[in-house]
Design an enzyme around this catalytic site. Structure first.
Site, PDB file in Angstrom:
ATOM      1  N   PRO A  11       0.791  -1.225   0.000  1.00 47.63           N
ATOM      2  CA  PRO A  11       0.000   0.000   0.000  1.00 47.63           C
ATOM      3  C   PRO A  11       0.828   1.283   0.000  1.00 47.63           C
ATOM      4  O   PRO A  11       1.896   1.346   0.615  1.00 47.63           O
ATOM      5  CB  PRO A  11      -0.802  -0.099   1.303  1.00 47.63           C
ATOM      6  CG  PRO A  11       0.004  -0.988   2.175  1.00 47.63           C
ATOM      7  CD  PRO A  11       0.648  -1.978   1.254  1.00 47.63           C
ATOM      8  N   ASN A  12       0.293   2.259  -0.678  1.00 45.75           N
ATOM      9  CA  ASN A  12       0.831   3.631  -0.746  1.00 45.75           C
ATOM     10  C   ASN A  12       2.072   3.765  -1.628  1.00 45.75           C
ATOM     11  O   ASN A  12       2.542   4.875  -1.860  1.00 45.75           O
ATOM     12  CB  ASN A  12       1.122   4.195   0.665  1.00 45.75           C
ATOM     13  CG  ASN A  12      -0.108   4.175   1.549  1.00 45.75           C
ATOM     14  OD1 ASN A  12      -1.159   4.649   1.126  1.00 45.75           O
ATOM     15  ND2 ASN A  12      -0.007   3.614   2.739  1.00 45.75           N
ATOM     16  N   ARG A  19       5.366  11.053  -2.393  1.00 44.29           N
ATOM     17  CA  ARG A  19       5.159  10.638  -1.002  1.00 44.29           C
ATOM     18  C   ARG A  19       6.452  10.797  -0.204  1.00 44.29           C
ATOM     19  O   ARG A  19       7.439  10.099  -0.460  1.00 44.29           O
ATOM     20  CB  ARG A  19       4.747   9.159  -0.993  1.00 44.29           C
ATOM     21  CG  ARG A  19       4.572   8.588   0.383  1.00 44.29           C
ATOM     22  CD  ARG A  19       4.416   7.080   0.356  1.00 44.29           C
ATOM     23  NE  ARG A  19       4.271   6.566   1.699  1.00 44.29           N
ATOM     24  CZ  ARG A  19       4.464   5.298   2.045  1.00 44.29           C
ATOM     25  NH1 ARG A  19       4.795   4.405   1.125  1.00 44.29           N
ATOM     26  NH2 ARG A  19       4.327   4.914   3.289  1.00 44.29           N
ATOM     27  N   TYR A  24      11.549   8.479   0.992  1.00 43.18           N
ATOM     28  CA  TYR A  24      11.405   7.450  -0.047  1.00 43.18           C
ATOM     29  C   TYR A  24      12.034   7.826  -1.385  1.00 43.18           C
ATOM     30  O   TYR A  24      12.022   7.008  -2.314  1.00 43.18           O
ATOM     31  CB  TYR A  24       9.923   7.115  -0.241  1.00 43.18           C
ATOM     32  CG  TYR A  24       9.288   6.528   1.004  1.00 43.18           C
ATOM     33  CD1 TYR A  24       9.754   5.321   1.538  1.00 43.18           C
ATOM     34  CD2 TYR A  24       8.246   7.174   1.658  1.00 43.18           C
ATOM     35  CE1 TYR A  24       9.188   4.781   2.693  1.00 43.18           C
ATOM     36  CE2 TYR A  24       7.674   6.639   2.809  1.00 43.18           C
ATOM     37  CZ  TYR A  24       8.148   5.442   3.320  1.00 43.18           C
ATOM     38  OH  TYR A  24       7.601   4.911   4.446  1.00 43.18           O
ATOM     39  N   ASN A  75       7.993  -5.715  -1.533  1.00 42.04           N
ATOM     40  CA  ASN A  75       7.998  -4.607  -0.583  1.00 42.04           C
ATOM     41  C   ASN A  75       6.577  -4.558  -0.027  1.00 42.04           C
ATOM     42  O   ASN A  75       5.688  -3.981  -0.659  1.00 42.04           O
ATOM     43  CB  ASN A  75       8.365  -3.286  -1.256  1.00 42.04           C
ATOM     44  CG  ASN A  75       8.427  -2.146  -0.237  1.00 42.04           C
ATOM     45  OD1 ASN A  75       7.977  -2.302   0.901  1.00 42.04           O
ATOM     46  ND2 ASN A  75       8.970  -1.012  -0.644  1.00 42.04           N
ATOM     47  N   ALA A  78       3.467  -1.025   4.554  1.00 44.52           N
ATOM     48  CA  ALA A  78       2.960  -1.042   5.941  1.00 44.52           C
ATOM     49  C   ALA A  78       2.524  -2.437   6.390  1.00 44.52           C
ATOM     50  O   ALA A  78       2.583  -2.756   7.587  1.00 44.52           O
ATOM     51  CB  ALA A  78       1.805  -0.061   6.070  1.00 44.52           C
ATOM     52  N   HIS A  81       4.561  -4.823   8.773  1.00 43.92           N
ATOM     53  CA  HIS A  81       4.542  -4.714  10.228  1.00 43.92           C
ATOM     54  C   HIS A  81       3.230  -5.202  10.840  1.00 43.92           C
ATOM     55  O   HIS A  81       3.081  -5.188  12.062  1.00 43.92           O
ATOM     56  CB  HIS A  81       4.790  -3.250  10.635  1.00 43.92           C
ATOM     57  CG  HIS A  81       5.840  -2.570   9.804  1.00 43.92           C
ATOM     58  ND1 HIS A  81       7.151  -2.991   9.772  1.00 43.92           N
ATOM     59  CD2 HIS A  81       5.770  -1.521   8.920  1.00 43.92           C
ATOM     60  CE1 HIS A  81       7.840  -2.214   8.934  1.00 43.92           C
ATOM     61  NE2 HIS A  81       7.019  -1.323   8.398  1.00 43.92           N
ATOM     62  N   ASP A  88       1.927 -15.803   5.990  1.00 43.04           N
ATOM     63  CA  ASP A  88       1.455 -17.182   5.823  1.00 43.04           C
ATOM     64  C   ASP A  88       1.310 -17.533   4.340  1.00 43.04           C
ATOM     65  O   ASP A  88       1.612 -18.657   3.935  1.00 43.04           O
ATOM     66  CB  ASP A  88       0.108 -17.380   6.531  1.00 43.04           C
ATOM     67  CG  ASP A  88       0.257 -17.522   8.046  1.00 43.04           C
ATOM     68  OD1 ASP A  88       1.402 -17.586   8.531  1.00 43.04           O
ATOM     69  OD2 ASP A  88      -0.783 -17.566   8.739  1.00 43.04           O
ATOM     70  N   GLU A  99      12.729  -9.686   0.710  1.00 43.09           N
ATOM     71  CA  GLU A  99      11.969  -8.543   1.229  1.00 43.09           C
ATOM     72  C   GLU A  99      12.783  -7.269   0.980  1.00 43.09           C
ATOM     73  O   GLU A  99      13.981  -7.232   1.281  1.00 43.09           O
ATOM     74  CB  GLU A  99      11.753  -8.754   2.728  1.00 43.09           C
ATOM     75  CG  GLU A  99      11.008  -7.639   3.435  1.00 43.09           C
ATOM     76  CD  GLU A  99      10.891  -7.909   4.952  1.00 43.09           C
ATOM     77  OE1 GLU A  99      11.097  -9.067   5.409  1.00 43.09           O
ATOM     78  OE2 GLU A  99      10.604  -6.946   5.675  1.00 43.09           O
ATOM     79  N   HIS A 101      12.833  -2.922   1.300  1.00 47.72           N
ATOM     80  CA  HIS A 101      12.289  -1.637   1.752  1.00 47.72           C
ATOM     81  C   HIS A 101      13.169  -0.524   1.227  1.00 47.72           C
ATOM     82  O   HIS A 101      14.402  -0.625   1.303  1.00 47.72           O
ATOM     83  CB  HIS A 101      12.241  -1.560   3.285  1.00 47.72           C
ATOM     84  CG  HIS A 101      11.391  -2.632   3.870  1.00 47.72           C
ATOM     85  ND1 HIS A 101      10.020  -2.566   3.859  1.00 47.72           N
ATOM     86  CD2 HIS A 101      11.716  -3.813   4.431  1.00 47.72           C
ATOM     87  CE1 HIS A 101       9.542  -3.667   4.398  1.00 47.72           C
ATOM     88  NE2 HIS A 101      10.542  -4.449   4.755  1.00 47.72           N
ATOM     89  N   LEU A 102      12.552   0.510   0.723  1.00 52.47           N
ATOM     90  CA  LEU A 102      13.320   1.657   0.227  1.00 52.47           C
ATOM     91  C   LEU A 102      14.105   2.308   1.360  1.00 52.47           C
ATOM     92  O   LEU A 102      15.289   2.621   1.222  1.00 52.47           O
ATOM     93  CB  LEU A 102      12.361   2.685  -0.398  1.00 52.47           C
ATOM     94  CG  LEU A 102      11.628   2.198  -1.650  1.00 52.47           C
ATOM     95  CD1 LEU A 102      10.368   3.012  -1.871  1.00 52.47           C
ATOM     96  CD2 LEU A 102      12.542   2.281  -2.858  1.00 52.47           C
ATOM     97  N   SER A 103      13.424   2.512   2.475  1.00 48.91           N
ATOM     98  CA  SER A 103      14.047   3.192   3.617  1.00 48.91           C
ATOM     99  C   SER A 103      14.658   2.152   4.558  1.00 48.91           C
ATOM    100  O   SER A 103      14.286   0.975   4.527  1.00 48.91           O
ATOM    101  CB  SER A 103      12.992   4.011   4.367  1.00 48.91           C
ATOM    102  OG  SER A 103      11.998   3.157   4.915  1.00 48.91           O
ATOM    103  N   ARG A 108      14.097   4.032  11.797  1.00 52.00           N
ATOM    104  CA  ARG A 108      12.855   4.798  11.880  1.00 52.00           C
ATOM    105  C   ARG A 108      12.068   4.429  13.142  1.00 52.00           C
ATOM    106  O   ARG A 108      12.623   3.894  14.086  1.00 52.00           O
ATOM    107  CB  ARG A 108      12.065   4.587  10.588  1.00 52.00           C
ATOM    108  CG  ARG A 108      12.848   5.055   9.351  1.00 52.00           C
ATOM    109  CD  ARG A 108      12.056   4.877   8.076  1.00 52.00           C
ATOM    110  NE  ARG A 108      10.851   5.683   8.102  1.00 52.00           N
ATOM    111  CZ  ARG A 108       9.809   5.491   7.289  1.00 52.00           C
ATOM    112  NH1 ARG A 108       9.855   4.503   6.373  1.00 52.00           N
ATOM    113  NH2 ARG A 108       8.750   6.251   7.365  1.00 52.00           N
ATOM    114  N   ARG A 112       8.213   0.091  13.040  1.00 53.25           N
ATOM    115  CA  ARG A 112       8.709  -0.416  11.742  1.00 53.25           C
ATOM    116  C   ARG A 112       9.838  -1.434  11.909  1.00 53.25           C
ATOM    117  O   ARG A 112      10.347  -1.981  10.946  1.00 53.25           O
ATOM    118  CB  ARG A 112       9.215   0.733  10.877  1.00 53.25           C
ATOM    119  CG  ARG A 112       8.128   1.713  10.480  1.00 53.25           C
ATOM    120  CD  ARG A 112       8.645   2.767   9.519  1.00 53.25           C
ATOM    121  NE  ARG A 112       7.828   3.958   9.589  1.00 53.25           N
ATOM    122  CZ  ARG A 112       6.676   4.127   8.919  1.00 53.25           C
ATOM    123  NH1 ARG A 112       6.235   3.200   8.100  1.00 53.25           N
ATOM    124  NH2 ARG A 112       5.973   5.237   9.050  1.00 53.25           N
TER     125      ARG A 112
END
Ligand code: DQA
Length: 146
Positions: A11-12, A19, A24, A75, A78, A81, A88, A99, A101-103, A108, A112
């Site tokens: 999402p997002n 954003r 990001y 990725n 949200a 977390h 599953d 996995e 993540h950009l950040s 943070r 997170r």
């Protein structure tokens, strides 16, 4: 064996570019898709790239990946977390998962720092920006050669 990778975004991430650019970066999701397609092509791999804001849709895509894809770069944003369901589903389809993540989520907020996905992933890339996706694809190319 299929040489197609599946890159999934949660999402997002459709808002990338505008954003929170300090966190990001300025690249859009379309820029990241182009980078992924280039990286895959360099290694003779095909790649499908998707994003959704609907958790059930992401679950369906993970289920459909079994037998169709060699591995999943994800990725989960949200949902990293919060979602036992995504963890599953990834475990159920028995495909290698990286996995991304950009950040650097560990630099943070505390919420997170925990990922439901990391425990079933081959590895985790966090803090490398869009380059993390390229590194994940390169690692899959390496795994598929072995
Ligand atoms: C993110 C980090 C998550 O904590 C956040 O919810 C995101 C993006 C990243 O790529 O840095 O949406 O996964």
């Amino acid at each position: 064996m299929t040489r197609t990778l599946l890159v999934l975004n949660g999402p997002n991430l459709n808002l990338l570019g505008t954003r929170e650019p300090a966190t990001y970066g300025h690249e859009t999701l379309a820029d990241i898709e182009a980078l992924c397609q280039r990286s895959a092509a360099e290694h003779g791999l095909a790649l499908e790239f998707r994003q959704t804001n609907h958790e059930g849709e992401l679950l369906d895509w993970i289920h459909q990946a079994r037998g169709r894809h060699a591995g999943i770069v994800i990725n989960p944003a949200a949902w990293t977390h919060t979602s036992v369901a995504i963890r599953d589903a990834l475990a159920a389809v028995e495909l290698p998962v990286i996995e991304v993540h950009l950040s650097n989520v560990h630099k943070r907020e505390e919420f997170r720092h925990h990922s439901f996905v990391s425990a079933i992933a081959v590895g985790v890339l966090a803090g490398f920006g869009a380059h993390g996706y390229r590194l994940a694809i390169e690692h899959f190319a390496h795994l598929l050669k072995a």
